[in-house]
Design a protein around this motif. Structure first.
Motif, PDB file in Angstrom:
ATOM      1  N   ILE B  59       0.865  -1.191   0.000  1.00  0.00           N
ATOM      2  CA  ILE B  59       0.000   0.000   0.000  1.00  0.00           C
ATOM      3  C   ILE B  59       0.897   1.234   0.000  1.00  0.00           C
ATOM      4  N   SER B  60       1.805   1.258   0.971  1.00  0.00           N
ATOM      5  CA  SER B  60       2.666   2.438   1.106  1.00  0.00           C
ATOM      6  C   SER B  60       3.644   2.540  -0.059  1.00  0.00           C
ATOM      7  N   CYS B  63       1.759   4.363  -2.721  1.00  0.00           N
ATOM      8  CA  CYS B  63       1.563   5.742  -2.256  1.00  0.00           C
ATOM      9  C   CYS B  63       2.872   6.534  -2.364  1.00  0.00           C
ATOM     10  N   ALA B  64       3.971   5.906  -1.967  1.00  0.00           N
ATOM     11  CA  ALA B  64       5.256   6.614  -1.969  1.00  0.00           C
ATOM     12  C   ALA B  64       5.677   7.000  -3.384  1.00  0.00           C
ATOM     13  N   ILE B  66       3.763   7.583  -5.886  1.00  0.00           N
ATOM     14  CA  ILE B  66       2.887   8.671  -6.347  1.00  0.00           C
ATOM     15  C   ILE B  66       3.442  10.001  -5.821  1.00  0.00           C
ATOM     16  N   GLU B  89      -6.351   0.452  -4.023  1.00  0.00           N
ATOM     17  CA  GLU B  89      -6.933   1.740  -3.657  1.00  0.00           C
ATOM     18  C   GLU B  89      -6.048   2.895  -4.143  1.00  0.00           C
ATOM     19  N   ALA B  90      -4.737   2.734  -3.971  1.00  0.00           N
ATOM     20  CA  ALA B  90      -3.816   3.791  -4.411  1.00  0.00           C
ATOM     21  C   ALA B  90      -3.745   3.867  -5.936  1.00  0.00           C
ATOM     22  N   PHE B  93      -6.319   6.121  -6.892  1.00  0.00           N
ATOM     23  CA  PHE B  93      -5.900   7.507  -6.617  1.00  0.00           C
ATOM     24  C   PHE B  93      -5.066   8.049  -7.778  1.00  0.00           C
ATOM     25  N   LEU B 232     -10.490  13.035  -4.610  1.00  0.00           N
ATOM     26  CA  LEU B 232     -11.908  13.383  -4.786  1.00  0.00           C
ATOM     27  C   LEU B 232     -12.085  13.938  -6.194  1.00  0.00           C
TER      28      LEU B 232
END
Ligand code: TPP
Ligand code: SF4
Lengths: 265, 382
Positions: B59-60, B63-64, B66, B89-90, B93, B232
Motif C-alpha cells: 500500500i505504502s 503511495c510513496a 505517487i 486503492e492507491a 488515486f 476526490l
C-alpha cells in the motif's frame, strides 16, 4: 506577509462545523509557518481523509489530499524524492493511528524529516461519530452505544517507542503553546509528532456530556498540565502537555544521501 | 554493441527498461516472483543519483511512488498477486489524480497466497477492474526479455503521455527465466519525458485543465505553482467538487483520454495471419509456447496464425475483430480460466469460433499441451 497570505480564500468557506477544533489547528499551523518565515513554495502539506485532512486544501502550499490512513506513505515518497522540501502531514486520530497506524510507526522508525500532526478529537468525525483508537474506555460513540470497551493508545508513548525524535502534545485551548510547539516540530530535523488534542462538538461532545465547544475547551484546559506536574501522576485522566522528546538522530534522507555519495551518484 | 549483450532474468530486463526510460525513484515490498526487481534497483539506483526505498507494505509502496512522481520523478513499483491486491486503492488515486507511474505485477498463481513460486496469468481482469469505480487503464505485457525491456520503456512513455498509472503484467516464467538481452544504446528507443507547464510563476496555473490536445502539463511539487492534488472529484484547480457537471466531465476525461487513443497505446505481434485458418492469440510466457506450436505446425502444413498481444488494456477490440475476420477458428492460449478468451469472444463476429487453450496448474503451458488441445478443438482427437 499576513496570515491571509497562507490560505486559499478561493476555497472558503471551510467545511468544518462551528466550534470544531480543527480550525484552531489550521490557525496555529499558519502562524507557526509565518513566524518561521518559510517559503510557501517549499512546503508540502500531505493529508489523508477525514475532517482533519481537509486542512490541506485550505493552505496555500503544495497540497496533497490522499487516502484514508496513507498520508505518511505519500509524504514519505514526496520527502524522500525531494529532501529539500518541508513536509507537514496533518492527520485525524483514526487516520493516523487506526488505518494509518502501520505507516505511523514506520515513518517514526525511519526518522524521516516529516512533521506529523495528530489532530486528536477522539472520534471519527467525518463518518459520523464512530469510536477511534483514541476514544477513551467508557466513551460513547455511534458504534459504542453501550460505552467503549477498547483501550486508547497513548500517542506520545507510541511515537516515542517507535523512534520519533521529536514528540510533543498540546491542545486547541493552548493555541499559543501550540504555535510554539509546531515551530519547533517543523524546524526539527527528523520525524516529529505533535499530538494536538482537538474538539469535535458535533460527534464527540454531544454524546459525552461535553455539550458544546466552550465546554470541551474548558475540559482541555482543566484536564491537561505541563510536563512534570504532580497532578498528572495522581490522576490518570490528566494528560501532560509539552515536548517529551527532542533529540538529534540520523535522519533517513541524510543517511540515503550518504549512500548516493558513496555510490558516486 | 557486444558489451550491451547480457544473459539475464526477465526481471532484470524490466530493470534495464526502467533505467533506460529514466526511472529515478522506486519503492517496493518484497514478494516472489518480483523481488529481483527491487533487489537490483536497490543496488543500481543510488549510483545514478536515484532513490530506492523498501516500504512497510505494498500500500505504502504505491503511495510513496505517487508522492515521488509529484516531485518530478519517473517512478515505479513492482509486486505480485497479493501485493497487487493491496495496491488497488492507491491505483485508483493515481487514476483520479492523473499521476504518471508504472506498476509491475509479475503474476503468480492466485487467488490469495496461491502458488507463489509458480506461473499464472490470472490478474488480467484485476488489472482492469481491481480498483473501484469506472475508469480506464493501460496494461502491457511481454513474452521475451527484449520485449520486456521495450514494453517497460513503452509503459513509462504511456504513463507520461496520458498522465496515468500503467500496469506491466508479466509472469513468473518471464520474470525468472534467463535469456539474452541486448540493451539498446540511448536514443534507439523513444523516451517520452515529463511534460511540464510553461505557465510562469505568479500566473494562474490550472493543473487539471487539459490543453487542446488533451494533455495536462505538470508542475513539480516544490516548483513555481502551488496547487491541490486529491482523490476526490475536482475542478481545474484540483479542488474537491461534487458539482454534477464537474464530476461527469472529469470521469469522461479520465476514460476518454485512454479509450480514444487505443491505437497509440496498442502493441502486438503477428505471424502468418493472411492465410490462417486457425489463429492462436496469446500473451506473456504462454505466447512462447504458442509461437513454437505455430511454427512447428506450419512446417507440417497446418495453416496456423499467431497474434500476440503486448497491450491488453485498453483491449484492442477493432484490431482483434479485423485480424480474426477470416479465420475458421480462434484459439486463445492463456494460463487462467479464460479471461482474455472472453474478451476475444466479445470482440469478434461469430464468437462460437473462439476456444480456450489453457493450463491452470502452475506449470507453463507447453507446445504439446497446445497441440493436444488444438486436436480436440479441430475434432481430431488426441
Ligand atoms: C479505506 C477507507 N476506509 C474508510 C473510509 C471512511 N472514513 C473517512 S474519514 C474516516 C475517519 C475519520 O476520522 P479521523 O481520522 O479521526 O478524522 P476526523 O474526521 O475526526 O477529523 C473514515 C473511517 C475511507 N475514506 N477510506
Ligand atoms: S464532525 Fe467534528 S471533526 Fe468534523 S468538522 Fe464537525 S466538529 Fe469538526
Amino acid at each position: 506577509m499576513g496570515t491571509r497570505d497562507f490560505i486559499r480564500e478561493r476555497f472558503f468557506p471551510h467545511m468544518w462545523c462551528p466550534g470544531c477544533g480543527h480550525g484552531t489547528i489550521l490557525n496555529c499551523l499558519i502562524r507557526a509557518i509565518e513566524e518561521l518565515g518559510l517559503d510557501k513554495s517549499n512546503i508540502v502539506v500531505v493529508s489523508g481523509i477525514g475532517c482533519s485532512a481537509r486542512i490541506s486544501g485550505y493552505v496555500d502550499f503544495h497540497s496533497l489530499h490522499t487516502l484514508h490512513g496513507r498520508a505518511l506513505a505519500f509524504a514519505t515518497g514526496v520527502k524522500f524524492s525531494q529532501p529539500e522540501l518541508t513536509i507537514i502531514t496533518p492527520m485525524g486520530d483514526g487516520d493516523a493511528l487506526a488505518i494509518g497506524g502501520n505507516h505511523f510507526i514506520h515513518a517514526a522508525r525511519r526518522n524521516i524529516d516529516i512533521t506529523a500532526i495528530v489532530m486528536n478529537n477522539r472520534i471519527y468525525g467525518m463518518t459520523g461519530g464512530q469510536y477511534s483508537p483514541m476514544s477513551c474506555t467508557g466513551d460513547y460513540a455511534t458504534t459504542a452505544p453501550f460505552g467503549n470497551i477498547d483501550n486508547p493508545f497513548d500517542a506520545v508513548k507510541l511515537a516515542t517507542a517507535a523512534g520519533a525524535s521529536f514528540v510533543a502534545r498540546t491542545t486547541t485551548y493552548h493555541a499559543k503553546e501550540g504555535i510554539s510547539i509546531l515551530k519547533k516540530a517543523i524546524r526539527h530535523r527528523g520525524f516529529s509528532v505533535v499530538e494536538f488534542l482537538s474538539q469535535c462538538p458535533t460527534q464527540y461532545g454531544r454524546r459525552n456530556q461535553l455539550v458544546n465547544a466552550p465546554v470541551m475547551l474548558e475540559y482541555l484546559k482543566t484536564h491537561t498540565v505541563p510536563i512534570g506536574s504532580a497532578r498528572a501522576a495522581e490522576d490518570p485522566e490528566i494528560l501532560e502537555r509539552g515536548i517529551f522528546v527532542e533529540e538529534l538522530r540520523a535522519e533517513y534522507c541524510d543517511a540515503y544521501e550518504q549512500v548516493i555519495q558513496k555510490e558516486g551518484g | 554493441m557486444e558489451e550491451n549483450l547480457v544473459f539475464v532474468q526477465g526481471n532484470e530486463a524490466c530493470v534495464e527498461g526502467a533505467l533506460y526510460a529514466g526511472m529515478s525513484f522506486f519503492a517496493g515490498y518484497p514478494i516472489t516472483p518480483s523481488t529481483e526487481i527491487a533487489e537490483l534497483l536497490a543496488r543500481r539506483l543510488p549510483g545514478r543519483g536515484g532513490r530506492f526505498i523498501q516500504m512497510e507494505d505494498e500500500i505504502s509502496s504505491l503511495c510513496a511512488i505517487i508522492g515521488g512522481s509529484l516531485t518530478g520523478n519517473k517512478v515505479m513499483t513492482a509486486t505480485s498477486g497479493p501485493g497487487f491486491s493491496l495496491m488497488q486503492e492507491a491505483l485508483g488515486f493515481a487514476v483520479m489524480a492523473e499521476i504518471p507511474c508504472v506498476i509491475v505485477n509479475v503474476q503468480r498463481g492466485g487467488p490469495s497466497t496461491g502458488n507463489p513460486t509458480h506461473v499464472g496469468q490470472g490478474d488480467v481482469n484485476q488489472a482492469r477492474w481491481g480498483t473501484h469505480g469506472d475508469h480506464a487503464i493501460i496494461t502491457l505485457t511481454a513474452s521475451t526479455h527484449q520485449d520486456v525491456l521495450e514494453m517497460t520503456v513503452h509503459a513509462f512513455n504511456m504513463a507520461e503521455t496520458y498522465r496515468t498509472p500503467v500496469i506491466l503484467l508479466f509472469d513468473e516464467v518471464i520474470g525468472h527465466m534467463r535469456e539474452k538481452l541486448v540493451i539498446p544504446e540511448a536514443g534507439v528507443l523513444p523516451v517520452v519525458d515529463r511534460l511540464r507547464t510553461s505557465v510562469k510563476r505568479g500566473v494562474d496555473y490550472h493543473p487539471y485543465l487539459p490543453r487542446e490536445d488533451g494533455r495536462l502539463p505538470m508542475s513539480d511539487f516544490g516548483g513555481d505553482h502551488r496547487y491541490n492534488v486529491t482523490g476526490l472529484y475536482h475542478d481545474m484547480w484540483g479542488f474537491p467538487s461534487s458539482n454534477p457537471k464537474v464530476v461527469e466531465s472529469l470521469l469522461n476525461h479520465l476514460v476518454d483520454k485512454i479509450e480514444t487513443n487505443v491505437h497509440e497505446i496498442t502493441r502486438y505481434k503477428e505471424l502468418y495471419l493472411e492465410d490462417a485458418e486457425v489463429i492462436l492469440i496469446s500473451f506473456g510466457s504462454a505466447a512462447r509456447s504458442t509461437l513454437h506450436t505455430v511454427e512447428n505446425r506450419r512446417r507440417r502444413g497446418d495453416r496456423l496464425g499467431y497474434l500476440e498481444l503486448q497491450s491488453i488494456w485498453p483491449f484492442p477490440v477493432d484490431l482483434i475483430r479485423e485480424k480474426c475476420r477470416k479465420a475458421r477458428r480462434i484459439v486463445v492460449v492463456e494460463m487462467n480460466k479464460g479471461q482474455v478468451t472472453g474478451l476475444v469472444k466479445a470482440a469478434v463476429e461469430n464468437p462460437e469460433r473462439v476456444f480456450l487453450a489453457n493450463r491452470i496448474d502452475g506449470e507453463l503451458i507447453s507446445p504439446t499441451n497446445i497441440k493436444n488441445i488444438l486436436r480436440i478443438i479441430q475434432g481430431r482427437g488426441v
